[in-house]
Motif scaffolding. Structure first.
Motif, PDB file in Angstrom:
ATOM      1  N   GLN A   1      30.541  53.638  -6.656  1.00 49.01           N
ATOM      2  CA  GLN A   1      31.100  52.417  -6.074  1.00 49.01           C
ATOM      3  C   GLN A   1      30.040  51.400  -5.675  1.00 49.01           C
ATOM      4  OE1 GLN A   1      30.783  55.399  -4.573  1.00 49.01           O
ATOM      5  NE2 GLN A   1      31.550  55.342  -2.461  1.00 49.01           N
ATOM      6  N   VAL A   2      28.769  51.707  -5.914  1.00 47.48           N
ATOM      7  CA  VAL A   2      27.677  50.805  -5.548  1.00 47.48           C
ATOM      8  C   VAL A   2      27.204  50.035  -6.779  1.00 47.48           C
ATOM      9  CG1 VAL A   2      25.319  50.659  -4.658  1.00 47.48           C
ATOM     10  CG2 VAL A   2      26.934  52.283  -3.652  1.00 47.48           C
ATOM     11  N   ARG A   3      27.046  48.718  -6.610  1.00 47.98           N
ATOM     12  CA  ARG A   3      26.554  47.874  -7.703  1.00 47.98           C
ATOM     13  C   ARG A   3      25.314  47.121  -7.240  1.00 47.98           C
ATOM     14  NH1 ARG A   3      27.951  42.444  -8.688  1.00 47.98           N
ATOM     15  NH2 ARG A   3      29.768  42.657  -7.305  1.00 47.98           N
ATOM     16  N   PHE A   4      24.254  47.209  -8.034  1.00 45.09           N
ATOM     17  CA  PHE A   4      23.023  46.467  -7.772  1.00 45.09           C
ATOM     18  C   PHE A   4      22.976  45.236  -8.671  1.00 45.09           C
ATOM     19  CE2 PHE A   4      21.972  50.703  -6.353  1.00 45.09           C
ATOM     20  CZ  PHE A   4      21.119  50.509  -5.274  1.00 45.09           C
ATOM     21  N   ASN A   5      22.887  44.070  -8.076  1.00 47.70           N
ATOM     22  CA  ASN A   5      22.608  42.842  -8.821  1.00 47.70           C
ATOM     23  C   ASN A   5      21.096  42.700  -8.847  1.00 47.70           C
ATOM     24  OD1 ASN A   5      22.191  40.298  -9.798  1.00 47.70           O
ATOM     25  ND2 ASN A   5      23.393  39.240  -8.237  1.00 47.70           N
ATOM     26  N   LEU A   6      20.465  43.190  -9.902  1.00 46.64           N
ATOM     27  CA  LEU A   6      19.008  43.276  -9.938  1.00 46.64           C
ATOM     28  C   LEU A   6      18.348  41.903 -10.002  1.00 46.64           C
ATOM     29  CD1 LEU A   6      18.680  46.289 -12.397  1.00 46.64           C
ATOM     30  CD2 LEU A   6      18.701  46.325  -9.902  1.00 46.64           C
ATOM     31  N   SER A   7      19.012  40.938 -10.598  1.00 53.68           N
ATOM     32  CA  SER A   7      18.420  39.605 -10.677  1.00 53.68           C
ATOM     33  C   SER A   7      18.452  38.889  -9.338  1.00 53.68           C
ATOM     34  CB  SER A   7      19.145  38.759 -11.735  1.00 53.68           C
ATOM     35  OG  SER A   7      20.507  38.621 -11.403  1.00 53.68           O
ATOM     36  N   GLY A   8      19.496  39.163  -8.546  1.00 54.23           N
ATOM     37  CA  GLY A   8      19.613  38.493  -7.254  1.00 54.23           C
ATOM     38  C   GLY A   8      19.196  39.329  -6.073  1.00 54.23           C
ATOM     39  N   LYS A   9      18.740  40.581  -6.331  1.00 56.94           N
ATOM     40  CA  LYS A   9      18.336  41.487  -5.251  1.00 56.94           C
ATOM     41  C   LYS A   9      19.475  41.693  -4.247  1.00 56.94           C
ATOM     42  CE  LYS A   9      13.509  39.942  -5.362  1.00 56.94           C
ATOM     43  NZ  LYS A   9      12.400  39.427  -4.545  1.00 56.94           N
ATOM     44  N   GLU A  10      20.650  41.992  -4.771  1.00 53.25           N
ATOM     45  CA  GLU A  10      21.823  42.175  -3.923  1.00 53.25           C
ATOM     46  C   GLU A  10      22.475  43.519  -4.218  1.00 53.25           C
ATOM     47  OE1 GLU A  10      23.432  37.591  -3.555  1.00 53.25           O
ATOM     48  OE2 GLU A  10      23.870  38.731  -5.379  1.00 53.25           O
ATOM     49  N   LEU A  11      23.041  44.118  -3.190  1.00 53.00           N
ATOM     50  CA  LEU A  11      23.750  45.382  -3.331  1.00 53.00           C
ATOM     51  C   LEU A  11      25.187  45.187  -2.857  1.00 53.00           C
ATOM     52  CD1 LEU A  11      22.480  48.921  -2.419  1.00 53.00           C
ATOM     53  CD2 LEU A  11      24.724  48.164  -1.637  1.00 53.00           C
TER      54      LEU A  11
END
Length: 220
Positions: free
Chosen positions: A130-140
C-alpha cells in the motif's frame, strides 16, 4: 553552487562558515539576528544552517517555525552534546546536526553530502504493497495519502525500501543517506526512524522492523 543561509549569533563562527563554504563556490548569506529570518524569502535557499543556542529566538524555535515553509535541508550547528537535545532537534524536522567545534573539512563534506542528496535525479515510481514512492518528487504515499516526511526521513525510507528484507546497521544507513565518511552518528538514524514509524503508524502502516543488535529493514 548553492545558496546557503547561516544563522548564528557568533560573528567568528559566521565568518568561518562563510569562508569555508565560499571555497566551494556557494553563495552564503549570514545572519546574527535570528528574528530577521522571519522577514526574508526562505524559499530562495538550498540549505539552511541554524545555531541552537541564540538569544531571543533559539534554533529549535526557529526550526519549528520555518520547517513548514521550506523543504530544503535544515542543519543545526550546536555546542550541545546531550543526546536528548540532539534528538529533540531532529524531531522538530531538522535533517542533521554539526557539533561545535568542527573541522573545516568535515563541515564542507557534510554540506556537500546534503546538497548532492538534493540534486539526485529520480524518475520512477516504486510500489510496495500500500506504499507508493514518487521517486522524482521525493514523496511517499500510503494509498492516496501523502505522508509528511522530512527530506532525511524520506531518504531513509527509500533506501530501506529499495533493498526490502535486507538488514542495515545504523552506521550503514547514516553513511548511505548522508554520504559523510567521518564518524557515524547512529543516534540520528534512531530518531529519524522513530519519527518515520509515528507518521506511517497514523496511516496504519508498520513498514520498518528492528532487528535487535543488528539494525533495521523494510519489511513490506
Amino acid at each position: 553552487m548553492a545558496k546557503i543561509l547561516v544563522v548564528d549569533d557568533e560573528p567568528a563562527i559566521l565568518s568561518l562558515i562563510r569562508s569555508a563554504l565560499a571555497a566551494d563556490q556557494h553563495l552564503v548569506t549570514v545572519m546574527s539576528d535570528p528574528a530577521q529570518v522571519r522577514r526574508i524569502d526562505l524559499g530562495a535557499y538550498d540549505l539552511i544552517m541554524l545555531d541552537v543556542m541564540m538569544p531571543g529566538v533559539d534554533g529549535f524555535t526557529l526550526c519549528r517555525e520555518i520547517r513548514s515553509a521550506v523543504d530544503c535541508p535544515i542543519l543545526f550547528v550546536t555546542a550541545k552534546t546531550l543526546e536528548s537535545d540532539l534528538m529533540y532537534g531532529l524531531g522538530l524536522g531538522a535533517d542533521d546536526y554539526i557539533v561545535k567545534p568542527f573541522g573545516i573539512g568535515a563541515l564542507r563534506a557534510r554540506i556537500q553530502a546534503h546538497l548532492r542528496r538534493e540534486g539526485r535525479e529520480r524518475r520512477k515510481v516504486l510500489y510496495l504493497e500500500q506504499v507508493r514512492f514518487n521517486l522524482s518528487g521525493k514523496e511517499l504515499f500510503v494509498q492516496e495519502n501523502k505522508v509528511p516526511l522530512t527530506k532525511s526521513e524520506y531518504e531513509i525510507c527509500e533506501f530501506l525500501a529499495r533493498s526490502r528484507g535486507q538488514v542495515f546497521s545504523k552506521e550503514h544507513i547514516y553513511e548511505a543517506i548522508f554520504g559523510y565518511n567521518g564518524e557515524s552518528d547512529s543516534s540520528t538514524i534512531t530518531e529519524h526512524i522513530k519519527n518515520i514509524r509515528a507518521k506511517l503508524g497514523k496511516c496504519g502502516v508498520d513498514a520498518i522492523e528492528t532487528i535487535w543488535g543488528i539494525g533495521y529493514k523494510w519489511k513490506l
